[in-house]
Scaffold this motif. Structure first.
Motif, short mmCIF file in Angstrom:
data_model
loop_
_atom_site.label_atom_id
_atom_site.label_comp_id
_atom_site.label_asym_id
_atom_site.label_seq_id
_atom_site.Cartn_x
_atom_site.Cartn_y
_atom_site.Cartn_z
N GLY A 1 -17.71 -25.33 43.74
CA GLY A 1 -18.01 -26.26 42.69
C GLY A 1 -19.50 -26.64 42.93
O GLY A 1 -19.57 -27.24 43.77
N SER B 1 -18.54 -32.96 44.60
CA SER B 1 -17.31 -32.35 43.79
C SER B 1 -16.20 -32.58 44.55
O SER B 1 -15.49 -32.71 44.93
CB SER B 1 -17.11 -31.24 43.24
N TRP C 1 -11.80 -23.81 42.49
CA TRP C 1 -12.63 -24.83 41.49
C TRP C 1 -12.02 -26.02 41.42
O TRP C 1 -11.72 -26.67 40.73
CB TRP C 1 -13.39 -24.26 40.46
N TYR D 1 -14.08 -29.45 40.33
CA TYR D 1 -14.72 -30.59 39.37
C TYR D 1 -14.00 -31.99 39.48
O TYR D 1 -13.33 -32.83 39.17
CB TYR D 1 -14.30 -29.66 37.68
N THR E 1 -18.15 -36.31 34.34
CA THR E 1 -20.02 -35.82 34.88
C THR E 1 -19.91 -37.24 35.85
O THR E 1 -21.40 -37.26 36.53
CB THR E 1 -20.30 -35.21 33.84
N LEU F 1 -19.04 -37.43 39.53
CA LEU F 1 -20.00 -36.71 39.94
C LEU F 1 -21.39 -36.74 40.27
O LEU F 1 -21.51 -36.58 41.70
CB LEU F 1 -20.11 -35.20 39.67
N LEU G 1 -25.54 -27.96 35.62
CA LEU G 1 -24.16 -28.48 36.03
C LEU G 1 -23.63 -27.59 34.26
O LEU G 1 -23.14 -26.16 34.91
CB LEU G 1 -23.17 -29.85 35.36
N GLU H 1 -21.22 -24.55 34.90
CA GLU H 1 -19.70 -24.41 34.48
C GLU H 1 -19.19 -22.92 34.28
O GLU H 1 -17.62 -23.27 34.27
CB GLU H 1 -19.90 -25.59 33.26
N TYR I 1 -18.98 -20.82 37.56
CA TYR I 1 -17.12 -21.69 38.20
C TYR I 1 -16.01 -21.19 37.38
O TYR I 1 -15.48 -20.71 38.32
CB TYR I 1 -17.43 -23.07 38.17
N ARG I 2 -15.95 -21.45 35.77
CA ARG I 2 -14.27 -21.10 35.48
C ARG I 2 -14.42 -19.77 35.88
O ARG I 2 -12.91 -19.58 36.08
CB ARG I 2 -14.55 -21.39 34.24
N GLN J 1 -8.00 -23.78 39.47
CA GLN J 1 -9.16 -25.06 38.97
C GLN J 1 -8.67 -26.20 39.26
O GLN J 1 -7.17 -26.70 38.92
CB GLN J 1 -9.54 -25.09 37.87
N ASP K 1 -8.97 -31.40 38.58
CA ASP K 1 -9.90 -32.38 38.90
C ASP K 1 -9.69 -33.52 39.53
O ASP K 1 -8.71 -33.83 40.03
CB ASP K 1 -9.11 -32.56 37.66
#
Ligand code: S3P
Length: 179
Positions: free
Chosen positions: A9, A13, A100, A102, A105, A108, A134, A138, A141-142, A148, A150
């Motif tokens: 990440g 993160s 991941w 995340y 923004t 972060l 970023l 992105e 990372y995905r 993943q 949040d």
């Protein structure tokens, strides 16, 4: 697939803090690619970037991952740029299920700017640099991740618990379903 967990990440993160908690909860060893590099090089990340340059730092990341592919029972936190190299993405998957982490923004960015240790953000306008990195990363990372999470509104403990819930309910990285 080994009995490991790998956290990827962007800067801020929470990979290292969450990784430490995950390892403690599960009685696994915690490793961090940045810390391994600093120990091996005998200098800080900032110094490696200024003396050797970013691409030497990226090579160091790959060397660490090559060394870790046979490890068992670890939680591995990684530097935010680890997904840039294709070889690294393969190595990460071999090490263990990849999670991941995340967050929004603004969150972060605020977290990442708390430290002066990140050479990529020591620029005149760190927010612009942050957003462009970023945006570049992105998709990487995905595509590198099996799961993943949040972490925007979760503390480290809650994020660790969420990861355990995701990874234990579905067993292995092959049974994804959480992307
Ligand atoms: C980097 C992130 C840093 C560190 C280095 C480069 C990046 O790690 O590896 O400063 O390229 O995003 P964190 O993600 O732990 O801040």
């Amino acid at each position: 697939m080994h009995n490991n967990l790998v956290l990827i990440g962007f800067m801020g993160s929470g990979k290292s803090s969450v990784g430490r908690r995950l390892a403690a909860k599960q009685g696994r060893s915690f490793l961090d690619t940045d810390a391994e590099i600093v120990t091996e090089a005998g200098m800080s990340i900032r110094k490696i970037f200024s003396l050797e340059g970013e691409s030497a730092f990226r090579d160091r990341e790959t060397n660490i991952l090559r060394r870790l592919v046979d490890y068992e029972g670890i939680v591995l936190a990684t530097g935010g740029g680890i997904v840039l190299q294709e070889e690294n993405r393969h190595l990460l998957r071999r090490i263990g299920p990849v999670i991941w982490l995340y967050a929004k923004t603004d969150i972060l960015f605020e977290r990442a700017m708390r430290s002066q240790k990140r050479p990529l953000l020591l620029v005149e306008n760190p927010r612009i640099k942050f957003e462009s990195l970023l945006a570049e990363r992105e998709a990487l990372y995905r595509k590198s991740a099996d799961f993943q999470v949040d972490s925007s509104y979760l503390n480290h403990e809650e994020t660790a618990a969420k990861i355990l819930e995701l990874t234990s309910s579905t067993g292995t990285a092959d049974s994804v379903g959480n992307k």
